[in-house]
Design a protein around this motif. Sequence first.
Motif, PDB file in Angstrom:
ATOM      1  N   SER A   1     -52.625  13.967  11.422  1.00  0.00           N
ATOM      2  CA  SER A   1     -53.717  13.770  12.379  1.00  0.00           C
ATOM      3  C   SER A   1     -54.960  13.335  11.614  1.00  0.00           C
ATOM      4  N   LEU A   2     -55.939  12.803  12.336  1.00  0.00           N
ATOM      5  CA  LEU A   2     -57.191  12.421  11.684  1.00  0.00           C
ATOM      6  C   LEU A   2     -57.947  13.643  11.177  1.00  0.00           C
ATOM      7  N   GLU A   3     -57.767  14.770  11.850  1.00  0.00           N
ATOM      8  CA  GLU A   3     -58.398  16.005  11.380  1.00  0.00           C
ATOM      9  C   GLU A   3     -57.860  16.382  10.001  1.00  0.00           C
ATOM     10  N   THR A   4     -56.544  16.222   9.826  1.00  0.00           N
ATOM     11  CA  THR A   4     -55.940  16.496   8.518  1.00  0.00           C
ATOM     12  C   THR A   4     -56.423  15.502   7.475  1.00  0.00           C
ATOM     13  N   LEU A   5     -56.505  14.233   7.854  1.00  0.00           N
ATOM     14  CA  LEU A   5     -57.020  13.206   6.945  1.00  0.00           C
ATOM     15  C   LEU A   5     -58.416  13.573   6.466  1.00  0.00           C
ATOM     16  N   ASN A   6     -59.290  13.957   7.382  1.00  0.00           N
ATOM     17  CA  ASN A   6     -60.648  14.354   7.010  1.00  0.00           C
ATOM     18  C   ASN A   6     -60.653  15.569   6.091  1.00  0.00           C
ATOM     19  N   ALA A   7     -59.804  16.538   6.401  1.00  0.00           N
ATOM     20  CA  ALA A   7     -59.755  17.768   5.603  1.00  0.00           C
ATOM     21  C   ALA A   7     -59.321  17.486   4.173  1.00  0.00           C
ATOM     22  N   VAL A   8     -58.337  16.612   4.006  1.00  0.00           N
ATOM     23  CA  VAL A   8     -57.878  16.274   2.657  1.00  0.00           C
ATOM     24  C   VAL A   8     -58.978  15.546   1.893  1.00  0.00           C
ATOM     25  N   LEU A   9     -59.631  14.578   2.522  1.00  0.00           N
ATOM     26  CA  LEU A   9     -60.702  13.845   1.839  1.00  0.00           C
ATOM     27  C   LEU A   9     -61.859  14.771   1.478  1.00  0.00           C
ATOM     28  N   ASN A  10     -62.093  15.786   2.278  1.00  0.00           N
ATOM     29  CA  ASN A  10     -63.187  16.710   1.979  1.00  0.00           C
ATOM     30  C   ASN A  10     -62.880  17.646   0.826  1.00  0.00           C
ATOM     31  N   THR A  11     -61.610  17.726   0.414  1.00  0.00           N
ATOM     32  CA  THR A  11     -61.307  18.525  -0.780  1.00  0.00           C
ATOM     33  C   THR A  11     -61.815  17.829  -2.038  1.00  0.00           C
ATOM     34  N   ILE A  12     -62.080  16.527  -1.961  1.00  0.00           N
ATOM     35  CA  ILE A  12     -62.601  15.794  -3.113  1.00  0.00           C
ATOM     36  C   ILE A  12     -64.014  16.259  -3.439  1.00  0.00           C
ATOM     37  N   ASP A  13     -64.803  16.516  -2.404  1.00  0.00           N
ATOM     38  CA  ASP A  13     -66.179  16.980  -2.584  1.00  0.00           C
ATOM     39  C   ASP A  13     -66.382  18.174  -1.664  1.00  0.00           C
ATOM     40  N   LYS A  14     -66.193  19.358  -2.203  1.00  0.00           N
ATOM     41  CA  LYS A  14     -66.205  20.574  -1.377  1.00  0.00           C
ATOM     42  C   LYS A  14     -67.603  20.975  -0.917  1.00  0.00           C
ATOM     43  N   LYS A  15     -68.635  20.306  -1.462  1.00  0.00           N
ATOM     44  CA  LYS A  15     -69.997  20.638  -1.061  1.00  0.00           C
ATOM     45  C   LYS A  15     -70.326  20.127   0.336  1.00  0.00           C
ATOM     46  N   ASN A  16     -69.551  19.153   0.806  1.00  0.00           N
ATOM     47  CA  ASN A  16     -69.833  18.536   2.099  1.00  0.00           C
ATOM     48  C   ASN A  16     -68.612  18.605   2.999  1.00  0.00           C
ATOM     49  N   ASN A  17     -68.865  18.534   4.299  1.00  0.00           N
ATOM     50  CA  ASN A  17     -67.788  18.563   5.284  1.00  0.00           C
ATOM     51  C   ASN A  17     -67.968  17.366   6.214  1.00  0.00           C
ATOM     52  N   PHE A  18     -67.625  16.192   5.708  1.00  0.00           N
ATOM     53  CA  PHE A  18     -67.851  14.952   6.434  1.00  0.00           C
ATOM     54  C   PHE A  18     -66.742  14.675   7.446  1.00  0.00           C
ATOM     55  N   VAL A  19     -67.113  13.953   8.501  1.00  0.00           N
ATOM     56  CA  VAL A  19     -66.126  13.338   9.390  1.00  0.00           C
ATOM     57  C   VAL A  19     -65.992  11.894   8.923  1.00  0.00           C
ATOM     58  N   HIS A  20     -64.937  11.603   8.201  1.00  0.00           N
ATOM     59  CA  HIS A  20     -64.727  10.262   7.651  1.00  0.00           C
ATOM     60  C   HIS A  20     -64.101   9.326   8.691  1.00  0.00           C
ATOM     61  N   PHE A  21     -63.186   9.895   9.501  1.00  0.00           N
ATOM     62  CA  PHE A  21     -62.473   9.130  10.524  1.00  0.00           C
ATOM     63  C   PHE A  21     -62.427   9.948  11.806  1.00  0.00           C
ATOM     64  N   LYS A  22     -62.426   9.245  12.945  1.00  0.00           N
ATOM     65  CA  LYS A  22     -62.240   9.948  14.205  1.00  0.00           C
ATOM     66  C   LYS A  22     -61.677   9.013  15.268  1.00  0.00           C
ATOM     67  N   ASN A  23     -61.054   9.616  16.255  1.00  0.00           N
ATOM     68  CA  ASN A  23     -60.563   8.884  17.415  1.00  0.00           C
ATOM     69  C   ASN A  23     -61.593   9.079  18.516  1.00  0.00           C
ATOM     70  N   ASN A  24     -62.291   8.004  18.871  1.00  0.00           N
ATOM     71  CA  ASN A  24     -63.360   8.075  19.861  1.00  0.00           C
ATOM     72  C   ASN A  24     -62.935   7.319  21.123  1.00  0.00           C
ATOM     73  N   ASN A  25     -62.392   8.052  22.077  1.00  0.00           N
ATOM     74  CA  ASN A  25     -61.908   7.445  23.332  1.00  0.00           C
ATOM     75  C   ASN A  25     -60.934   6.300  23.068  1.00  0.00           C
ATOM     76  N   GLY A  26     -60.014   6.556  22.139  1.00  0.00           N
ATOM     77  CA  GLY A  26     -59.000   5.561  21.837  1.00  0.00           C
ATOM     78  C   GLY A  26     -59.371   4.605  20.720  1.00  0.00           C
ATOM     79  N   LYS A  27     -60.629   4.609  20.302  1.00  0.00           N
ATOM     80  CA  LYS A  27     -61.056   3.756  19.186  1.00  0.00           C
ATOM     81  C   LYS A  27     -60.849   4.484  17.863  1.00  0.00           C
ATOM     82  N   PHE A  28     -60.428   3.743  16.866  1.00  0.00           N
ATOM     83  CA  PHE A  28     -60.300   4.251  15.503  1.00  0.00           C
ATOM     84  C   PHE A  28     -61.621   3.988  14.793  1.00  0.00           C
ATOM     85  N   GLU A  29     -62.304   5.035  14.375  1.00  0.00           N
ATOM     86  CA  GLU A  29     -63.615   4.871  13.761  1.00  0.00           C
ATOM     87  C   GLU A  29     -63.615   5.314  12.306  1.00  0.00           C
TER      88      GLU A  29
END
Length: 207
Positions: free
Chosen positions: A102-130
């Motif tokens: 899921s995109l939530e998992t994708l974000n969680a893995v990328l956030n392990t690179i920099d644990k100081k921040n909790n970014f939303v790198h990707f999201k599904n916005n009403n069917g759009k890939f952002e």
Amino acid sequence: MIFLIICLLLTGCFEVTEKIKHNNNQSGDYSLVVDFSSSWLKTKSAILLEEVDGVSIPSEEEIKTKLAQFRADASKIKGASKISTSYDFSNYVFKINFSYNSLETLNAVLNTIDKKNNFVHFKNNNGKFERIASYPLPKNLIKNEDKKEDLLKANITAVYTFDKDVATVQNPNSKLSKSKKTVFLKQNIWNVLNNNNLMNNAISFNP
């Protein structure tokens, strides 16, 4: 990896490539490649010197340790699989690969690179890939005019492939493949440092 990029971009031109194969069920495969092979001598010198312009450069062992820590942290995240990293200290090429459910998992893995921040790198916005890539950047890099020539030659590229045909792409610098399933976006690092919105994108699909 983000720490590595920020430190080593001071040494010369390089290529960063982010690739995603994203499926209709929101799972997919992620790949990040940081390639300093075109400036390997400068990169090797920087690592041996351990400092460039007052900025500490990680040693080969520190880079290996950081990649190993990423694998360990990412493996603890539910929904992440096929996690791998590689390094080539002959050409100075570094890679991260993993799959996500899921995109939530994708974000969680990328956030392990920099644990100081909790970014939303990707999201599904009403069917759009952002893709949201407006990260805060060190201001001393932006002001470092003597690095401008090298950073104009350094590039960051995003390649996103989907199961569905792409209908619209928000970023005007994007290119769409003939199959209408892959979106390409390439910018030079100097421009991105001066406008961190340039790699943002929103992609919609045909039904």
